[in-house]
Design a protein around this motif. Structure first.
Motif, PDB file in Angstrom:
ATOM      1  N   TYR A   1      -1.038   2.299   2.405  1.00  0.00           N
ATOM      2  CA  TYR A   1      -1.706   1.283   2.043  1.00  0.00           C
ATOM      3  C   TYR A   1      -2.971   1.538   2.536  1.00  0.00           C
ATOM      4  N   GLN A   2      -4.164   1.233   2.241  1.00  0.00           N
ATOM      5  CA  GLN A   2      -5.081   1.227   2.741  1.00  0.00           C
ATOM      6  C   GLN A   2      -5.361   1.924   4.630  1.00  0.00           C
ATOM      7  N   ASP A   3      -5.035   2.742   4.353  1.00  0.00           N
ATOM      8  CA  ASP A   3      -4.924   4.647   5.135  1.00  0.00           C
ATOM      9  C   ASP A   3      -3.845   3.592   5.876  1.00  0.00           C
ATOM     10  N   GLN A   4      -2.233   3.350   5.858  1.00  0.00           N
ATOM     11  CA  GLN A   4      -1.308   2.489   6.673  1.00  0.00           C
ATOM     12  C   GLN A   4      -0.923   3.180   6.030  1.00  0.00           C
ATOM     13  N   LEU A   5      -0.408   4.698   6.957  1.00  0.00           N
ATOM     14  CA  LEU A   5       1.419   5.144   6.337  1.00  0.00           C
ATOM     15  C   LEU A   5       2.130   3.852   6.498  1.00  0.00           C
ATOM     16  N   LEU A   6       2.873   3.645   5.188  1.00  0.00           N
ATOM     17  CA  LEU A   6       4.162   2.665   5.317  1.00  0.00           C
ATOM     18  C   LEU A   6       5.365   3.181   5.506  1.00  0.00           C
ATOM     19  N   ALA A   7       5.842   4.404   4.653  1.00  0.00           N
ATOM     20  CA  ALA A   7       6.905   5.632   4.897  1.00  0.00           C
ATOM     21  C   ALA A   7       6.118   7.011   4.420  1.00  0.00           C
ATOM     22  N   VAL A   8       7.757   7.434   4.695  1.00  0.00           N
ATOM     23  CA  VAL A   8       8.022   9.785   4.110  1.00  0.00           C
ATOM     24  C   VAL A   8       8.998   9.243   3.426  1.00  0.00           C
ATOM     25  N   ILE A   9       8.778   9.773   2.208  1.00  0.00           N
ATOM     26  CA  ILE A   9      10.086  10.220   1.325  1.00  0.00           C
ATOM     27  C   ILE A   9      10.108  11.700   0.962  1.00  0.00           C
TER      28      ILE A   9
ATOM     29  N   VAL B   1       7.927   3.727   8.400  1.00  0.00           N
ATOM     30  CA  VAL B   1       7.336   3.186   9.968  1.00  0.00           C
ATOM     31  C   VAL B   1       6.257   2.210   9.935  1.00  0.00           C
ATOM     32  N   THR B   2       5.608   1.562   8.753  1.00  0.00           N
ATOM     33  CA  THR B   2       4.948   0.256   8.447  1.00  0.00           C
ATOM     34  C   THR B   2       5.113  -0.446   7.839  1.00  0.00           C
ATOM     35  N   GLY B   3       4.199  -1.655   7.937  1.00  0.00           N
ATOM     36  CA  GLY B   3       4.893  -3.136   7.001  1.00  0.00           C
ATOM     37  C   GLY B   3       6.065  -3.042   6.834  1.00  0.00           C
ATOM     38  N   GLY B   4       6.534  -4.354   5.753  1.00  0.00           N
ATOM     39  CA  GLY B   4       7.951  -4.777   5.673  1.00  0.00           C
ATOM     40  C   GLY B   4       8.126  -3.851   4.304  1.00  0.00           C
ATOM     41  N   HIS B   5       9.522  -4.310   4.485  1.00  0.00           N
ATOM     42  CA  HIS B   5      10.469  -3.755   2.981  1.00  0.00           C
ATOM     43  C   HIS B   5      11.743  -4.243   2.577  1.00  0.00           C
ATOM     44  N   GLY B   6      12.187  -4.273   1.926  1.00  0.00           N
ATOM     45  CA  GLY B   6      13.806  -4.775   0.975  1.00  0.00           C
ATOM     46  C   GLY B   6      14.060  -3.707  -0.066  1.00  0.00           C
ATOM     47  N   PHE B   7      15.243  -3.770  -0.145  1.00  0.00           N
ATOM     48  CA  PHE B   7      16.033  -3.144  -0.927  1.00  0.00           C
ATOM     49  C   PHE B   7      17.035  -3.865  -1.995  1.00  0.00           C
ATOM     50  N   GLU B   8      16.832  -3.098  -3.330  1.00  0.00           N
ATOM     51  CA  GLU B   8      17.932  -3.131  -3.904  1.00  0.00           C
ATOM     52  C   GLU B   8      19.019  -2.165  -4.221  1.00  0.00           C
ATOM     53  N   VAL B   9      20.338  -3.014  -3.876  1.00  0.00           N
ATOM     54  CA  VAL B   9      21.414  -2.039  -4.768  1.00  0.00           C
ATOM     55  C   VAL B   9      21.349  -1.623  -5.812  1.00  0.00           C
ATOM     56  N   LEU B  10      21.091  -0.694  -6.448  1.00  0.00           N
ATOM     57  CA  LEU B  10      21.809  -0.166  -7.782  1.00  0.00           C
ATOM     58  C   LEU B  10      22.638   0.193  -8.364  1.00  0.00           C
TER      59      LEU B  10
END
Length: 147
Positions: A7-15, A100-109
């Motif tokens: 997001y805007q050159d910010q690494l949020l996550a690596v999958i 890595v950065t930013g926020g995150h949330g989850f839903e268990v499917l």
């Protein structure tokens, strides 16, 4: 099979998809990250030289966490630092994610079993700011062909 969420050159996550399979050692993180993530695939008989890790002072400002999905299906929602929803991804058994950065949330499917690894010590509610996330209907999940 490896996806960086930016997001805007910010690494949020690596999958790392459960389908990733290459011989040798593959690091997915730049050296400056406080959480390092690598995949290793070695043949029988490979010797990894014994070693100890030296005491090296490090400064960790933000918790980064790694989730290993052993079983089930999980939707991960990504947010920027201002708690604005950005997009989502689906994880399934065998997938790994480094947040890595930013926020995150989850839903268990589907019922999940997962292992979490993060820096410590854990300070409980001082470690995080909770906020209201999106509804399932609002999730933006790109088609696999777009990744």
């Amino acid at each position: 099979m490896i996806e960086q969420i930016l997001y805007q050159d910010q690494l949020l996550a690596v999958i790392i998809s459960h389908k990733f399979d290459k011989p040798g050692i593959h690091f997915f993180t730049p050296n400056e990250l406080s959480q390092q993530l690598a995949y290793m695939h070695h043949p029988k008989g490979k010797i990894i030289q014994p070693h100890v890790h030296n005491a090296v002072p490090r400064e960790v400002l933000y918790t980064q966490e790694v989730l290993f999905l052993k079983r089930g299906k999980l939707r991960v929602d990504f947010y920027n630092d201002q708690q604005k929803y950005l997009e989502s991804r689906m994880l399934e058994a065998g997938d790994v994610i480094l947040l890595v950065t930013g926020g995150h949330g989850f839903e268990v499917l589907e019922e999940v079993e997962m292992i979490e690894v993060k820096q410590g010590p854990y300070l409980g509610e001082q470690d995080k700011t909770r906020f209201v996330g999106i509804s399932a209907e609002s999730a933006k999940i790109p088609e696999l062909s777009q990744l």
